[in-house]
Design a protein around this motif. Structure first.
Motif, mmCIF file in Angstrom:
data_model
loop_
_atom_site.group_PDB
_atom_site.id
_atom_site.type_symbol
_atom_site.label_atom_id
_atom_site.label_comp_id
_atom_site.label_asym_id
_atom_site.label_seq_id
_atom_site.Cartn_x
_atom_site.Cartn_y
_atom_site.Cartn_z
ATOM 1 N N HIS A 123 -13.103 -4.333 0.296
ATOM 2 C CA HIS A 123 -12.360 -3.313 -0.704
ATOM 3 C C HIS A 123 -11.867 -1.991 0.173
ATOM 4 O O HIS A 123 -10.882 -1.599 -0.203
ATOM 5 N N TYR A 147 -9.238 2.676 -7.012
ATOM 6 C CA TYR A 147 -10.526 1.884 -6.722
ATOM 7 C C TYR A 147 -10.747 0.912 -7.626
ATOM 8 O O TYR A 147 -11.145 -0.438 -7.293
ATOM 9 N N ASP A 162 -10.675 -3.383 -7.051
ATOM 10 C CA ASP A 162 -11.919 -4.165 -7.637
ATOM 11 C C ASP A 162 -11.399 -5.339 -8.419
ATOM 12 O O ASP A 162 -11.747 -6.560 -8.302
#
Length: 66
Positions: free
Chosen positions: A44, A23, A27
């Motif tokens: 995302h 994650y 990002d």
């Protein structure tokens, strides 16, 4: 605790940590994209799913021995 149950717990822990790291990596990779809110979250999510798909294919395209 059975060996399989113990291995499942280990695998779940690795999966949890991997998702957190992934994650953050996505990002960081998307930091140059000028998107906010829902648009950013959507992009995302797409990148996360594609990365997981690539990982899945990678382990299933490898000949397994043993």
């Amino acid at each position: 605790m059975s060996k399989m149950s113990e291995l499942d717990q280990i695998a779940q822990g690795v999966a949890d940590i991997t998702m957190e790291l992934m994650y953050d990596s996505v990002d960081w990779q998307l930091s140059d994209y000028n998107l906010d809110g829902d648009e950013y979250n959507h992009l995302h999510s797409i990148v996360m799913k594609k990365a997981i798909e690539h990982m899945y294919k990678s382990i299933h395209n490898t000949k397994q021995t043993g």
